[in-house]
Motif scaffolding. Sequence first.
Motif, PDB file in Angstrom:
ATOM      1  N   TYR A 259      -6.741 -23.198 -28.647  1.00 40.08           N
ATOM      2  CA  TYR A 259      -7.304 -21.846 -28.670  1.00 40.08           C
ATOM      3  C   TYR A 259      -7.927 -21.554 -30.032  1.00 40.08           C
ATOM      4  O   TYR A 259      -9.082 -21.141 -30.138  1.00 40.08           O
ATOM      5  CB  TYR A 259      -6.176 -20.862 -28.367  1.00 40.08           C
ATOM      6  CG  TYR A 259      -6.583 -19.419 -28.158  1.00 40.08           C
ATOM      7  CD1 TYR A 259      -6.538 -18.848 -26.892  1.00 40.08           C
ATOM      8  CD2 TYR A 259      -6.954 -18.604 -29.235  1.00 40.08           C
ATOM      9  CE1 TYR A 259      -6.871 -17.515 -26.693  1.00 40.08           C
ATOM     10  CE2 TYR A 259      -7.295 -17.272 -29.044  1.00 40.08           C
ATOM     11  CZ  TYR A 259      -7.248 -16.728 -27.770  1.00 40.08           C
ATOM     12  OH  TYR A 259      -7.578 -15.408 -27.582  1.00 40.08           O
ATOM     13  N   ALA A 262     -10.994 -23.884 -30.960  1.00 38.65           N
ATOM     14  CA  ALA A 262     -12.229 -23.482 -30.285  1.00 38.65           C
ATOM     15  C   ALA A 262     -12.823 -22.236 -30.929  1.00 38.65           C
ATOM     16  O   ALA A 262     -14.038 -22.140 -31.143  1.00 38.65           O
ATOM     17  CB  ALA A 262     -11.949 -23.238 -28.803  1.00 38.65           C
ATOM     18  N   ALA A 263     -11.966 -21.261 -31.240  1.00 35.77           N
ATOM     19  CA  ALA A 263     -12.451 -20.029 -31.862  1.00 35.77           C
ATOM     20  C   ALA A 263     -13.059 -20.298 -33.236  1.00 35.77           C
ATOM     21  O   ALA A 263     -14.081 -19.713 -33.603  1.00 35.77           O
ATOM     22  CB  ALA A 263     -11.311 -19.019 -31.973  1.00 35.77           C
ATOM     23  N   VAL A 266     -16.514 -22.105 -32.775  1.00 40.90           N
ATOM     24  CA  VAL A 266     -17.546 -21.170 -32.338  1.00 40.90           C
ATOM     25  C   VAL A 266     -18.061 -20.360 -33.515  1.00 40.90           C
ATOM     26  O   VAL A 266     -19.268 -20.133 -33.655  1.00 40.90           O
ATOM     27  CB  VAL A 266     -16.992 -20.243 -31.228  1.00 40.90           C
ATOM     28  CG1 VAL A 266     -17.881 -19.020 -31.050  1.00 40.90           C
ATOM     29  CG2 VAL A 266     -16.885 -21.003 -29.918  1.00 40.90           C
ATOM     30  N   ILE A 289     -16.281 -15.439 -21.002  1.00 40.52           N
ATOM     31  CA  ILE A 289     -15.642 -16.712 -21.358  1.00 40.52           C
ATOM     32  C   ILE A 289     -14.141 -16.522 -21.567  1.00 40.52           C
ATOM     33  O   ILE A 289     -13.320 -17.309 -21.078  1.00 40.52           O
ATOM     34  CB  ILE A 289     -16.293 -17.295 -22.628  1.00 40.52           C
ATOM     35  CG1 ILE A 289     -17.771 -17.617 -22.363  1.00 40.52           C
ATOM     36  CG2 ILE A 289     -15.560 -18.558 -23.074  1.00 40.52           C
ATOM     37  CD1 ILE A 289     -18.559 -17.945 -23.618  1.00 40.52           C
ATOM     38  N   THR A 290     -13.766 -15.446 -22.278  1.00 42.81           N
ATOM     39  CA  THR A 290     -12.343 -15.190 -22.513  1.00 42.81           C
ATOM     40  C   THR A 290     -11.609 -14.932 -21.206  1.00 42.81           C
ATOM     41  O   THR A 290     -10.510 -15.456 -20.975  1.00 42.81           O
ATOM     42  CB  THR A 290     -12.152 -13.984 -23.450  1.00 42.81           C
ATOM     43  OG1 THR A 290     -12.977 -14.135 -24.601  1.00 42.81           O
ATOM     44  CG2 THR A 290     -10.701 -13.859 -23.888  1.00 42.81           C
ATOM     45  N   LEU A 311      -8.924 -23.918 -24.890  1.00 44.88           N
ATOM     46  CA  LEU A 311     -10.267 -24.077 -25.447  1.00 44.88           C
ATOM     47  C   LEU A 311     -11.211 -22.990 -24.927  1.00 44.88           C
ATOM     48  O   LEU A 311     -11.983 -22.406 -25.688  1.00 44.88           O
ATOM     49  CB  LEU A 311     -10.816 -25.463 -25.093  1.00 44.88           C
ATOM     50  CG  LEU A 311     -10.196 -26.654 -25.833  1.00 44.88           C
ATOM     51  CD1 LEU A 311     -10.676 -27.965 -25.213  1.00 44.88           C
ATOM     52  CD2 LEU A 311     -10.549 -26.612 -27.323  1.00 44.88           C
ATOM     53  N   CYS A 315     -12.805 -19.982 -27.227  1.00 42.74           N
ATOM     54  CA  CYS A 315     -14.249 -19.823 -27.427  1.00 42.74           C
ATOM     55  C   CYS A 315     -14.657 -18.361 -27.279  1.00 42.74           C
ATOM     56  O   CYS A 315     -15.423 -17.820 -28.087  1.00 42.74           O
ATOM     57  CB  CYS A 315     -15.015 -20.673 -26.411  1.00 42.74           C
ATOM     58  SG  CYS A 315     -15.073 -22.430 -26.793  1.00 42.74           S
TER      59      CYS A 315
END
Length: 396
Positions: A259, A262-263, A266, A289-290, A311, A315
């Motif tokens: 998590y 991915a954040a 981005v 997306i969330t 992931l 994002c």
Amino acid sequence: MRKSLICISDTPRLYSPSFIAMALANFAAAASFGVFFLFPLVIKAYGGSEADIGLIMGVFALAATLCRPWVAELIDRLGRKHSYTIGSSLMTLLPFVYLALGNDLSDIYLLLLLLRVVHGIGLALCFTACFTYVADIVPPARLNEGIGMFGISGLVGLAVGPSLAELALDRWGEPALFFTASGLAAVGLVCHLPLAETLTRGIVASRVSFFAVLRRPKMVLVSILAVLFGFGLAAAGNFVAPLAAERRIVFVSLYFLCYSAAAVLVRLVGGRLADRFGERRIVPYALSITGCGLLALALVHGQLALAAAGLAAGCGHGLLYPALNSWAIRGEPVAVRGKVTGIYTGALDAGNFSGSVMLGLIGEWFGLPVLFLVAGGALLMGLLVLWRSGDNVCVK
């Protein structure tokens, strides 16, 4: 008076020493908070149910929400750094109180709820103060990028915290979890002390009240979206560990690692998207997306699927948090930035509290898969809110 070691430059630049020092402090505070993502396992060991988890975890967010008007006013009057000092001191000391309570949930229930309330106030001070501090020091033209990149420190902390907590629980048991949380918060306390205060003494605190700012159309819309976002975050923060335990997925912190990774990615790749195209254009994609990432958790039965869900949700989070924060604060004067940040972060906490309690009941009545379907659906409802708002609310 002894001068602070780190001063604010007259010409603001994004990655200043002050930015980096506060990012380190935010990392440590977020990691300390992230340790408590595994606290539901302790509650279970104490004899608690999913509803107990929802209430005990949720009252933390409720306290952080209800104290926001006071917190925001304090930050605009006392200052960003001094408010952070109070919050990080609480975050450092309170984990030791958990140790003193005992391990029979029925005997300590009310005391534990009270402790969670005070703990929530400490975190509210830390997060609201540090993001207001950063909004003061980053160049206005790179506001979304600055907030997004600063937020990476918190995301990494939220990944590191549960990982350290899982290691501590496995090797040394429940007391080590609380020692870990306290130690991390102490790092944040030390890191921010050399910073200079950004609220200039000559600036008079705005007489505009917290609730007057809240009633502005832009703030109403951002607050609704933040509540929905916080509702979804309650599922990820409070119920992923029980889901993994129920489905015998061993490495639960993998979700939080994916998590956060991915954040972070981005924000590194697309940190300037909202500054370039506007927050209003980015938010719908981020909500979608969330929401899909949370919906996917209902189908998770193995390590790889858990990682993929992390992931996806990460994002969306990487885009959504800074976009909503920047939307709220862009164009606002220094004298009310504490209130604006307080409204945004308070709305997140309000959603987190309502999500914790409601999702806890849903999980107990209908099971964890339904819980995550409801959580993901809450994020997707944000698309309807944006559509209904139309063009009546501008970024400013």
